[in-house]
Design an enzyme around this catalytic site. Structure first.
Site, PDB file in Angstrom:
ATOM      1  N   ALA A 123      94.897 -11.890  -5.153  1.00 30.90           N
ATOM      2  CA  ALA A 123      94.169 -10.869  -4.625  1.00 30.90           C
ATOM      3  C   ALA A 123      92.852 -10.363  -3.650  1.00 30.90           C
ATOM      4  O   ALA A 123      93.099  -8.819  -3.672  1.00 30.90           O
ATOM      5  CB  ALA A 123      95.325  -9.772  -5.041  1.00 30.90           C
TER       6      ALA A 123
ATOM      7  N   ILE B  67      95.721 -22.456   6.850  1.00 29.76           N
ATOM      8  CA  ILE B  67      95.965 -21.815   7.232  1.00 29.76           C
ATOM      9  C   ILE B  67      94.217 -20.917   7.016  1.00 29.76           C
ATOM     10  O   ILE B  67      92.887 -21.181   6.192  1.00 29.76           O
ATOM     11  CB  ILE B  67      96.484 -20.380   6.274  1.00 29.76           C
TER      12      ILE B  67
ATOM     13  N   TYR C  83      98.270 -30.970  -6.332  1.00 26.10           N
ATOM     14  CA  TYR C  83      98.594 -29.424  -6.002  1.00 26.10           C
ATOM     15  C   TYR C  83      99.867 -29.930  -5.203  1.00 26.10           C
ATOM     16  O   TYR C  83     100.565 -28.720  -5.651  1.00 26.10           O
ATOM     17  CB  TYR C  83      97.360 -29.581  -4.691  1.00 26.10           C
TER      18      TYR C  83
HETATM   19  P1  NAP Z   1      91.674 -18.121  -2.288  1.00 27.28           P
HETATM   20  O1  NAP Z   1      91.144 -17.862  -0.498  1.00 27.28           O
HETATM   21  O2  NAP Z   1      90.744 -20.272  -2.247  1.00 27.28           O
HETATM   22  O3  NAP Z   1      91.699 -17.752  -2.540  1.00 27.28           O
HETATM   23  C1  NAP Z   1      92.696 -18.272  -4.433  1.00 27.28           C
HETATM   24  C2  NAP Z   1      92.888 -16.588  -4.967  1.00 27.28           C
HETATM   25  O4  NAP Z   1      93.568 -17.013  -6.194  1.00 27.28           O
HETATM   26  C3  NAP Z   1      91.450 -15.919  -5.201  1.00 27.28           C
HETATM   27  O5  NAP Z   1      91.846 -14.356  -5.563  1.00 27.28           O
HETATM   28  C4  NAP Z   1      91.299 -16.410  -6.892  1.00 27.28           C
HETATM   29  O6  NAP Z   1      90.990 -15.377  -7.590  1.00 27.28           O
HETATM   30  C5  NAP Z   1      92.428 -17.005  -7.015  1.00 27.28           C
HETATM   31  N1  NAP Z   1      92.849 -17.861  -8.863  1.00 27.28           N
HETATM   32  C6  NAP Z   1      92.518 -18.582  -8.549  1.00 27.28           C
HETATM   33  N2  NAP Z   1      92.108 -19.147  -9.819  1.00 27.28           N
HETATM   34  C7  NAP Z   1      93.191 -18.154 -10.277  1.00 27.28           C
HETATM   35  C8  NAP Z   1      93.970 -18.208 -12.069  1.00 27.28           C
HETATM   36  N3  NAP Z   1      93.936 -18.698 -13.029  1.00 27.28           N
HETATM   37  N4  NAP Z   1      93.726 -16.467 -12.012  1.00 27.28           N
HETATM   38  C9  NAP Z   1      94.492 -15.594 -11.516  1.00 27.28           C
HETATM   39  N5  NAP Z   1      93.554 -15.838  -9.995  1.00 27.28           N
HETATM   40  C10 NAP Z   1      93.353 -16.797  -9.843  1.00 27.28           C
HETATM   41  O7  NAP Z   1      93.543 -18.743  -1.672  1.00 27.28           O
HETATM   42  P2  NAP Z   1      94.461 -19.021  -0.151  1.00 27.28           P
HETATM   43  O8  NAP Z   1      93.762 -20.338   0.633  1.00 27.28           O
HETATM   44  O9  NAP Z   1      93.491 -17.616   0.370  1.00 27.28           O
HETATM   45  O10 NAP Z   1      95.874 -19.575  -0.734  1.00 27.28           O
HETATM   46  C11 NAP Z   1      96.500 -18.862  -1.575  1.00 27.28           C
HETATM   47  C12 NAP Z   1      97.937 -19.164  -1.848  1.00 27.28           C
HETATM   48  O11 NAP Z   1      98.304 -19.697  -0.709  1.00 27.28           O
HETATM   49  C13 NAP Z   1      97.404 -20.534  -2.700  1.00 27.28           C
HETATM   50  O12 NAP Z   1      98.560 -20.671  -3.930  1.00 27.28           O
HETATM   51  C14 NAP Z   1      97.214 -21.809  -2.075  1.00 27.28           C
HETATM   52  O13 NAP Z   1      97.326 -22.732  -2.402  1.00 27.28           O
HETATM   53  C15 NAP Z   1      98.319 -21.206  -1.043  1.00 27.28           C
HETATM   54  N6  NAP Z   1      98.646 -22.005   0.333  1.00 27.28           N
HETATM   55  C16 NAP Z   1      97.397 -21.981   1.184  1.00 27.28           C
HETATM   56  C17 NAP Z   1      97.010 -22.729   2.100  1.00 27.28           C
HETATM   57  C18 NAP Z   1      95.963 -22.072   2.898  1.00 27.28           C
HETATM   58  O14 NAP Z   1      96.132 -23.062   4.134  1.00 27.28           O
HETATM   59  N7  NAP Z   1      94.825 -21.859   3.492  1.00 27.28           N
HETATM   60  C19 NAP Z   1      98.250 -23.101   2.902  1.00 27.28           C
HETATM   61  C20 NAP Z   1      98.982 -23.225   1.861  1.00 27.28           C
HETATM   62  C21 NAP Z   1      98.916 -22.576   0.566  1.00 27.28           C
HETATM   63  P3  NAP Z   1      89.038 -15.498  -7.829  1.00 27.28           P
HETATM   64  O15 NAP Z   1      88.746 -14.966  -6.364  1.00 27.28           O
HETATM   65  O16 NAP Z   1      88.373 -14.196  -9.368  1.00 27.28           O
HETATM   66  O17 NAP Z   1      88.108 -16.464  -7.732  1.00 27.28           O
END
Ligand code: NAP
Length: 243
Positions: free
Chosen positions: A12, A187, A154
């Site tokens: 978050a 996204i 992934y």
């Molecule tokens: P993001 O901006 O890369 O942020 C990732 C978040 O996960 C950060 O808060 C990070 O914490 C946290 N994190 C990573 N490893 C962790 C761990 N081992 N324990 C606890 N927290 C951890 O990701 P996002 O794009 O918002 O994506 C969020 C979710 O949606 C993910 O599951 C992703 O696979 C999914 N998703 C995203 C997309 C897209 O297009 N963005 C598409 C499909 C699915 P830190 O900030 O401390 O590193």
């Protein structure tokens, strides 16, 4: 309906998880924000949530660690008096083609994306069962529905989350606990900004012709958290990519 409830949101500190935290706070829920290392970012989001008049705290926890996840859930319960909602959003990528992907990169992605969600559900479920209420949303991906070259680890983790979602939904349904998944497409977050992509080519693959926003995904997450008669569902938020 979300007013006064306590939500744990993993990942978050930024992106989709931060948008979910803000949205839940705007609807009156207290939020426990979990991140892996960027605690300053998580604390800033938490402060925004508090400014909306609800309680919010940020926590450092590697969700891939079973014991750490257990301690986190215990701490949140102590700090807020309970847990009602869980959003398993923490996720990472370590992209590479199957022919060259290392075992370490495969394991790292499965450990955070899939096992991390299992750990959090495993430790929250006893609380939900005792309360006879609770709602879980897992962040899957269209990659888990369709596959994606270069993302074997992934896509496997995100497809695994769908199986986990449906199983948890079936196991906990008799106590009124729901478990659903959201499958975002492309996204605009740090995760996708890091990808070496031709943006114009990418947009041609999206029927709605644009990438999505974290807020659009957050809206779907909150919808599923509130929807008492939907469980085991996978809701795509993808501009039509996977239809
Ligand atoms: P993001 O901006 O890369 O942020 C990732 C978040 O996960 C950060 O808060 C990070 O914490 C946290 N994190 C990573 N490893 C962790 C761990 N081992 N324990 C606890 N927290 C951890 O990701 P996002 O794009 O918002 O994506 C969020 C979710 O949606 C993910 O599951 C992703 O696979 C999914 N998703 C995203 C997309 C897209 O297009 N963005 C598409 C499909 C699915 P830190 O900030 O401390 O590193």
């Amino acid at each position: 309906m979300l007013n006064g409830k306590t939500a744990i949101i993993t990942g978050a500190s930024r992106g989709i998880g931060a948008a979910v935290a803000r949205k839940l706070s705007s609807l009156g829920a207290d939020t426990a924000l979990v991140c892996a290392g960027k605690i300053d970012l998580a604390e800033a989001v938490s402060a925004e949530c508090r400014s909306l008049g609800v309680r919010s705290k940020s926590y450092l926890c590697d969700v891939a660690d079973f014991q750490a996840a257990k301690e986190l859930v215990g701490q949140v319960k102590k700090d807020f008096g309970g847990v009602d909602l869980l959003v398993n959003n923490a996720g990472i990528t370590r992209d590479g083609l199957i022919l060259t992907m290392s075992e370490a990169d495969f394991d790292a992605v499965l450990d955070v994306n899939l096992k991390g969600a299992f750990h959090m559900i495993r430790h929250c479920a006893p609380l939900f069962l005792r309360q006879k209420r609770g709602a879980i949303v897992n962040l899957s991906s269209v990659a888990g529905l369709m596959g994606n070259p270069g993302q074997g680890n992934y896509a496997a983790s995100k497809a695994g989350l769908i199986g986990l979602t449906k199983t948890v939904a079936r196991e906990l349904a008799s106590r009124g606990i729901t478990c659903n998944a959201v499958a975002p497409g492309f996204i605009d977050t740090d995760m996708t900004r890091a990808l070496p992509l031709d943006r114009e080519e990418l947009l041609k693959t999206i029927p709605l012709g644009r990438v999505g926003t974290p807020e659009e995904v957050a809206q779907a997450v909150v919808f599923l958290l509130e929807a008492g008669y939907i469980t085991g569902e996978v809701l795509r938020v993808d501009g039509g990519i996977a239809m």
